[in-house]
Design a protein around this motif. Sequence first.
Motif, short mmCIF file in Angstrom:
data_model
loop_
_atom_site.label_atom_id
_atom_site.label_comp_id
_atom_site.label_asym_id
_atom_site.label_seq_id
_atom_site.Cartn_x
_atom_site.Cartn_y
_atom_site.Cartn_z
N UNK A 197 0.85 -1.20 0.00
CA UNK A 197 0.00 0.00 0.00
C UNK A 197 0.88 1.25 0.00
N UNK A 198 1.84 1.28 0.93
CA UNK A 198 2.70 2.46 1.08
C UNK A 198 3.49 2.72 -0.20
N UNK A 199 4.04 1.66 -0.80
CA UNK A 199 4.82 1.81 -2.03
C UNK A 199 3.97 2.40 -3.14
N UNK A 219 4.34 13.92 3.66
CA UNK A 219 3.65 14.04 4.96
C UNK A 219 2.18 13.69 4.83
N UNK A 220 1.56 14.12 3.73
CA UNK A 220 0.16 13.78 3.50
C UNK A 220 -0.01 12.27 3.27
N UNK A 221 0.93 11.68 2.53
CA UNK A 221 0.89 10.23 2.30
C UNK A 221 0.99 9.48 3.62
N UNK A 222 1.87 9.94 4.50
CA UNK A 222 2.04 9.28 5.79
C UNK A 222 0.74 9.29 6.59
N UNK A 223 -0.01 10.37 6.49
CA UNK A 223 -1.30 10.43 7.18
C UNK A 223 -2.28 9.43 6.59
N UNK A 224 -2.21 9.22 5.28
CA UNK A 224 -3.06 8.20 4.65
C UNK A 224 -2.64 6.81 5.10
N UNK A 225 -1.33 6.57 5.18
CA UNK A 225 -0.82 5.26 5.57
C UNK A 225 -1.26 4.89 6.98
N UNK A 226 -1.26 5.85 7.91
CA UNK A 226 -1.68 5.54 9.28
C UNK A 226 -3.19 5.48 9.41
N UNK A 227 -3.90 5.78 8.34
CA UNK A 227 -5.33 5.51 8.26
C UNK A 227 -6.16 6.16 9.36
N UNK A 228 -7.05 5.34 9.96
CA UNK A 228 -7.97 5.86 10.97
C UNK A 228 -7.52 5.54 12.39
N UNK A 229 -6.22 5.32 12.58
CA UNK A 229 -5.71 5.07 13.93
C UNK A 229 -5.84 6.33 14.78
N UNK A 230 -6.14 6.15 16.05
CA UNK A 230 -6.15 7.27 16.98
C UNK A 230 -4.71 7.65 17.31
N UNK A 231 -4.53 8.81 17.94
CA UNK A 231 -3.19 9.22 18.33
C UNK A 231 -2.55 8.20 19.27
N UNK A 232 -3.33 7.71 20.22
CA UNK A 232 -2.80 6.70 21.15
C UNK A 232 -2.38 5.44 20.41
N UNK A 233 -3.17 5.02 19.43
CA UNK A 233 -2.82 3.83 18.65
C UNK A 233 -1.57 4.06 17.81
N UNK A 234 -1.43 5.29 17.28
CA UNK A 234 -0.22 5.61 16.50
C UNK A 234 1.02 5.55 17.38
N UNK A 235 0.92 6.08 18.61
CA UNK A 235 2.06 6.06 19.52
C UNK A 235 2.43 4.63 19.87
N UNK A 236 1.42 3.80 20.13
CA UNK A 236 1.66 2.40 20.45
C UNK A 236 2.29 1.67 19.27
N UNK A 237 1.76 1.92 18.07
CA UNK A 237 2.31 1.28 16.87
C UNK A 237 3.74 1.73 16.63
#
Length: 224
Positions: free
Chosen positions: A81-83, A174-192
């Motif tokens: 997906x990211x590629x 930077x915009x692509x990175x936001x798409x890659x992290x999808x619908x994760x919450x901030x807490x989920x992003x930190x954990x990931x």
Amino acid sequence: MKSYALIHQLLNLVEILEEENNGREISLQEFAGFLLNQVGGPLGEPANSDTRFGNEEMYAQSAAFQLDNSIGRLFVYMSRYAKSYIKKTLDGTALQSGEDFTALAILLTHEQLSKTELINYNLQEKASGMEVIRRLLAAGLIRQWDNPQDKREKYVGVTPAGRKLMYRVFVEIGDVSKVITGDLTTAEKVNLLYLLQKLDNFHYALHEKKAIVTKQDLKGLLDS
């Protein structure tokens, strides 16, 4: 202080994390991810919910949905997906692939690197890494010169054109990175982030040591 017990628990967790990292000083971001991972609770085995799999060969399905296999498969999916997203973002620029972008981004943070260092930092095989370097040179985004101590080795560095392009592309990536992290919450992003960094630390150490060259090396790693 009424929260003494909580502070004591946090100090114990800091000690555990430091031990896991061989005493290395840890950041607040790392500790936040570690803490979320500690209190999150077990999720159990993954459900057989991948719609790409059919109904035949139940043994193959059982193997595919084992915990480690599921994680590995999802890593492959995410990388694809990211590629795909990154390639679309780079369309119309002199950068042809995500590897071109990461190589130039790494080089941007150094005054100079040898070609071997750049290929190693970009986690590439020598042949594919040299091809990336050739493309960047042809596009005028980097330059090369001889190592004065060793004429067999070439140094590379970013040109003004390469620097200008990167700062323009950074915004779109930077915009692509936001798409890659999808619908994760901030807490989920930190954990990931914490979990991915822990995995990267493990695998980059193997990469630096060139510890896995053959299939036997992989098996040896599991047996150790």
